[in-house]
Design a protein around this motif. Structure first.
Motif, PDB file in Angstrom:
ATOM      1  N   UNK A  97       0.852  -1.202   0.000  1.00 44.53           N
ATOM      2  CA  UNK A  97       0.000   0.000   0.000  1.00 44.53           C
ATOM      3  C   UNK A  97       0.880   1.241   0.000  1.00 44.53           C
ATOM      4  N   UNK A  98       0.635   2.152  -0.946  1.00 43.25           N
ATOM      5  CA  UNK A  98       1.386   3.401  -0.997  1.00 43.25           C
ATOM      6  C   UNK A  98       0.478   4.553  -0.563  1.00 43.25           C
ATOM      7  N   UNK A  99       1.010   5.409   0.292  1.00 42.45           N
ATOM      8  CA  UNK A  99       0.301   6.598   0.749  1.00 42.45           C
ATOM      9  C   UNK A  99       0.999   7.799   0.156  1.00 42.45           C
ATOM     10  N   UNK A 100       0.274   8.563  -0.652  1.00 43.62           N
ATOM     11  CA  UNK A 100       0.881   9.677  -1.369  1.00 43.62           C
ATOM     12  C   UNK A 100       1.104  10.872  -0.458  1.00 43.62           C
ATOM     13  N   UNK A 101       1.929  11.783  -0.930  1.00 42.26           N
ATOM     14  CA  UNK A 101       2.145  13.009  -0.185  1.00 42.26           C
ATOM     15  C   UNK A 101       0.871  13.808  -0.025  1.00 42.26           C
ATOM     16  N   UNK A 102       0.032  13.824  -1.062  1.00 37.32           N
ATOM     17  CA  UNK A 102      -1.238  14.534  -0.961  1.00 37.32           C
ATOM     18  C   UNK A 102      -2.127  13.928   0.107  1.00 37.32           C
ATOM     19  N   UNK A 103      -2.163  12.604   0.201  1.00 36.11           N
ATOM     20  CA  UNK A 103      -2.965  11.954   1.230  1.00 36.11           C
ATOM     21  C   UNK A 103      -2.407  12.253   2.619  1.00 36.11           C
ATOM     22  N   UNK A 104      -1.100  12.297   2.748  1.00 37.31           N
ATOM     23  CA  UNK A 104      -0.497  12.613   4.051  1.00 37.31           C
ATOM     24  C   UNK A 104      -0.835  14.035   4.472  1.00 37.31           C
ATOM     25  N   UNK A 105      -0.787  14.965   3.533  1.00 41.53           N
ATOM     26  CA  UNK A 105      -1.103  16.352   3.867  1.00 41.53           C
ATOM     27  C   UNK A 105      -2.578  16.509   4.223  1.00 41.53           C
ATOM     28  N   UNK A 106      -3.419  15.759   3.540  1.00 44.43           N
ATOM     29  CA  UNK A 106      -4.845  15.774   3.873  1.00 44.43           C
ATOM     30  C   UNK A 106      -5.058  15.268   5.288  1.00 44.43           C
ATOM     31  N   UNK A 107      -4.410  14.177   5.624  1.00 47.46           N
ATOM     32  CA  UNK A 107      -4.524  13.615   6.973  1.00 47.46           C
ATOM     33  C   UNK A 107      -3.973  14.594   8.006  1.00 47.46           C
ATOM     34  N   UNK A 108      -2.910  15.296   7.656  1.00 55.61           N
ATOM     35  CA  UNK A 108      -2.319  16.265   8.577  1.00 55.61           C
ATOM     36  C   UNK A 108      -3.334  17.347   8.927  1.00 55.61           C
ATOM     37  N   UNK A 109      -4.053  17.850   7.937  1.00 58.07           N
ATOM     38  CA  UNK A 109      -5.070  18.866   8.222  1.00 58.07           C
ATOM     39  C   UNK A 109      -6.143  18.305   9.142  1.00 58.07           C
ATOM     40  N   UNK A 110      -6.635  17.114   8.829  1.00 58.37           N
ATOM     41  CA  UNK A 110      -7.741  16.526   9.583  1.00 58.37           C
ATOM     42  C   UNK A 110      -7.327  16.175  11.001  1.00 58.37           C
ATOM     43  N   UNK A 111      -6.154  15.587  11.151  1.00 58.06           N
ATOM     44  CA  UNK A 111      -5.740  15.040  12.449  1.00 58.06           C
ATOM     45  C   UNK A 111      -4.977  16.028  13.326  1.00 58.06           C
ATOM     46  N   UNK A 112      -4.404  17.071  12.735  1.00 59.49           N
ATOM     47  CA  UNK A 112      -3.519  17.921  13.530  1.00 59.49           C
ATOM     48  C   UNK A 112      -3.866  19.405  13.500  1.00 59.49           C
ATOM     49  N   UNK A 113      -4.510  19.883  12.445  1.00 58.31           N
ATOM     50  CA  UNK A 113      -4.699  21.325  12.323  1.00 58.31           C
ATOM     51  C   UNK A 113      -6.144  21.770  12.519  1.00 58.31           C
ATOM     52  N   UNK A 114      -7.079  21.145  11.835  1.00 58.12           N
ATOM     53  CA  UNK A 114      -8.481  21.569  11.910  1.00 58.12           C
ATOM     54  C   UNK A 114      -9.169  20.931  13.110  1.00 58.12           C
ATOM     55  N   UNK A 115      -8.573  21.094  14.275  1.00 60.46           N
ATOM     56  CA  UNK A 115      -9.077  20.396  15.458  1.00 60.46           C
ATOM     57  C   UNK A 115     -10.329  21.030  16.034  1.00 60.46           C
ATOM     58  N   UNK A 132     -10.392  20.560   4.069  1.00 57.65           N
ATOM     59  CA  UNK A 132      -8.981  20.418   3.688  1.00 57.65           C
ATOM     60  C   UNK A 132      -8.608  21.443   2.625  1.00 57.65           C
ATOM     61  N   UNK A 133      -9.471  21.597   1.620  1.00 52.02           N
ATOM     62  CA  UNK A 133      -9.146  22.478   0.500  1.00 52.02           C
ATOM     63  C   UNK A 133      -9.103  23.940   0.861  1.00 52.02           C
ATOM     64  N   UNK A 134      -9.770  24.349   1.932  1.00 56.48           N
ATOM     65  CA  UNK A 134      -9.789  25.757   2.309  1.00 56.48           C
ATOM     66  C   UNK A 134      -9.092  26.062   3.614  1.00 56.48           C
ATOM     67  N   UNK A 135      -8.233  25.133   4.090  1.00 55.12           N
ATOM     68  CA  UNK A 135      -7.673  25.299   5.428  1.00 55.12           C
ATOM     69  C   UNK A 135      -6.356  26.070   5.421  1.00 55.12           C
ATOM     70  N   UNK A 136      -6.323  27.124   6.234  1.00 55.04           N
ATOM     71  CA  UNK A 136      -5.104  27.902   6.467  1.00 55.04           C
ATOM     72  C   UNK A 136      -4.827  27.933   7.959  1.00 55.04           C
ATOM     73  N   UNK A 137      -3.555  28.005   8.317  1.00 52.56           N
ATOM     74  CA  UNK A 137      -3.180  28.055   9.735  1.00 52.56           C
ATOM     75  C   UNK A 137      -1.904  28.858   9.903  1.00 52.56           C
TER      76      UNK A 137
END
Length: 416
Positions: free
Chosen positions: A1-19, A307-312
């Motif tokens: 299973x390969x996890x792309x950079x885009x998927x990692x960044x999406x997960x980063x927003x969901x799990x770490x930033x848009x809390x 994810x698409x509109x998230x700024x921090x």
């Protein structure tokens, strides 16, 4: 299973930033305690970072909310732990961090202090380093029994702390230094003292020390070191996975064998991770993920707008910025401008899960920011709105970061 950079960044927003957002499978964080738990630990070396890391993630929380969690409820605790770094962790995680990271650090720091007292010139001369350290410890604990004291007050109340190491070279950095800081580091890592509230403003680096028994009356509960490492690895992978063993090793400060054993004790799935920069050549590394089912949840189309509109705007040494040792997948080419020469991250601007710029608060209270790449008009508008929100949350407060990056110097004096 390969996890792309885009998927990692999406997960980063969901799990770490848009809390602060209610997301499918990821309920909103409402308190500083919930923010900290979702990130495992907040960097606390730079005094303002803990408050700013919380404010960046949950609209509606303020400086007083963080202070109350730290010093009134004492549900968040400052500990010297991973990589000999000061962190804030949830109260119930203190025994895990202490056994898995702090205690080993304490042993190394004590050995180093005794060696320096035995080998370096001191004023006054030290004949018995172990006896001196034991007597200084006793003075510190006796002084703190009467109430919290900052470093300067402690050095007056515990005079042995004023034992000084003398310069041995003509280098500018090689100056006379007392035993106060190294001994307090030892005692903090050992869990016998705790760093408390700053003197003066919330952002002041001048803090007080108290006995750990003020937080844990019976002392920090004991835990097996190996078991604690497994639990800390589990918590970290929950927040920062998918990731590599090298990432875990770096974040914890463990050796490679310790990191591998901790991961081997968990139910993980091996994956391929794209670790290259956004838009660059594909670079793949071996990684692990704690629960592969979470990856599907993070790809839910219901999250597209978030994810698409998230700024921090994240602070110096933010736990997300410093969360992995391989950072190209969210940092891109911006390391030289945003990190100092020792690898400490400055305050960063994020868009859609990647770093795109920097920001500062000037001495007059003005918050200014700069993009290091084109993110389009929607991105600029989102960053501007987030900057306005954070400026209002600070209520005119100013602070000076403890680590200065090249772009910080430029923003400090640039015209706006």
């Amino acid at each position: 299973m390969r996890i792309t950079g885009e998927q990692r960044r999406r997960r980063l927003v969901v799990r770490q930033l848009a809390l602060g957002a209610d997301l499918p499978g990821s309920p909103a964080a409402r308190t500083p305690e919930e923010v900290t738990r979702r990130l495992v630990a907040l960097h606390a070396t730079d005094a303002p970072s803990v408050h700013l890391a919380v404010l960046a993630r949950v609209p509606g929380l303020g400086l007083d909310d963080v202070r109350d969690a730290l010093f009134e409820r004492r549900s968040l605790v400052k500990v010297l732990g991973m990589r000999r770094t000061m962190f804030v962790v949830p109260r119930d995680l203190v025994p895990v961090v202490h056994a898995a990271a702090s205690a080993p650090v304490a042993a190394r720091l004590r050995t180093r202090l005794l060696k320096e007292l035995a080998t370096l010139p001191t004023d006054p001369a030290v004949e018995d380093p172990e006896a001196l350290v034991a007597a200084a410890e006793a003075q510190v604990h006796a002084a703190l029994a009467a109430g919290p004291l900052d470093g300067a007050e402690l050095s007056r109340a515990a005079p042995l702390l004023r034992t000084a190491f003398l310069p041995t070279t003509d280098k500018a950095w090689d100056v006379r230094r007392t035993m106060t800081s190294p001994l307090l580091s030892v005692l903090s890592a050992e869990g016998s003292v705790v760093r408390g509230e700053p003197r003066g403003a919330w952002s002041s680096p001048r803090h007080v020390w108290s006995p750990m028994t003020d937080w844990f009356p019976d002392g920090i509960p004991a835990m097996d070191e190996e078991a604690a490492r497994v639990e800390l690895a589990r918590a970290w992978l929950e927040a920062f996975g998918p990731a590599t063993v090298a990432d875990l090793r770096w974040w914890t400060g463990w050796n490679l064998g310790q990191a591998r054993r901790a991961v081997a004790a968990l139910d993980v799935r091996e994956v391929e991770l794209e670790v290259g920069p956004p838009g660059g050549d594909t670079v793949v590394a071996d990684g692990v993920v704690l629960r592969a089912t979470d990856l599907d949840a993070d790809l839910d189309p219901a999250l597209d707008d978030v994810v698409g509109g998230h700024a921090a705007l994240l602070p110096t040494l933010d736990p997300t910025t410093m969360g992995w040792t391989a950072r190209d997948w969210y940092l891109g080419p911006h390391r030289p401008q945003l990190f100092d020469s020792a690898g400490n991250a400055g305050a960063t601007v994020w868009w859609q899960g990647r770093i795109v710029g920097a920001w500062i608060v000037r001495p007059d209270g003005e918050l200014v920011w700069r993009l290091l790449e084109d993110i389009g008009t929607d991105g600029e508008a989102a960053v501007a709105a987030e900057a306005t929100r954070l400026h209002e949350a600070l209520g005119g407060s100013t602070f000076t970061p403890g680590y200065v990056t090249p772009v910080y110097r430029e923003l400090l004096t640039a015209d706006t």
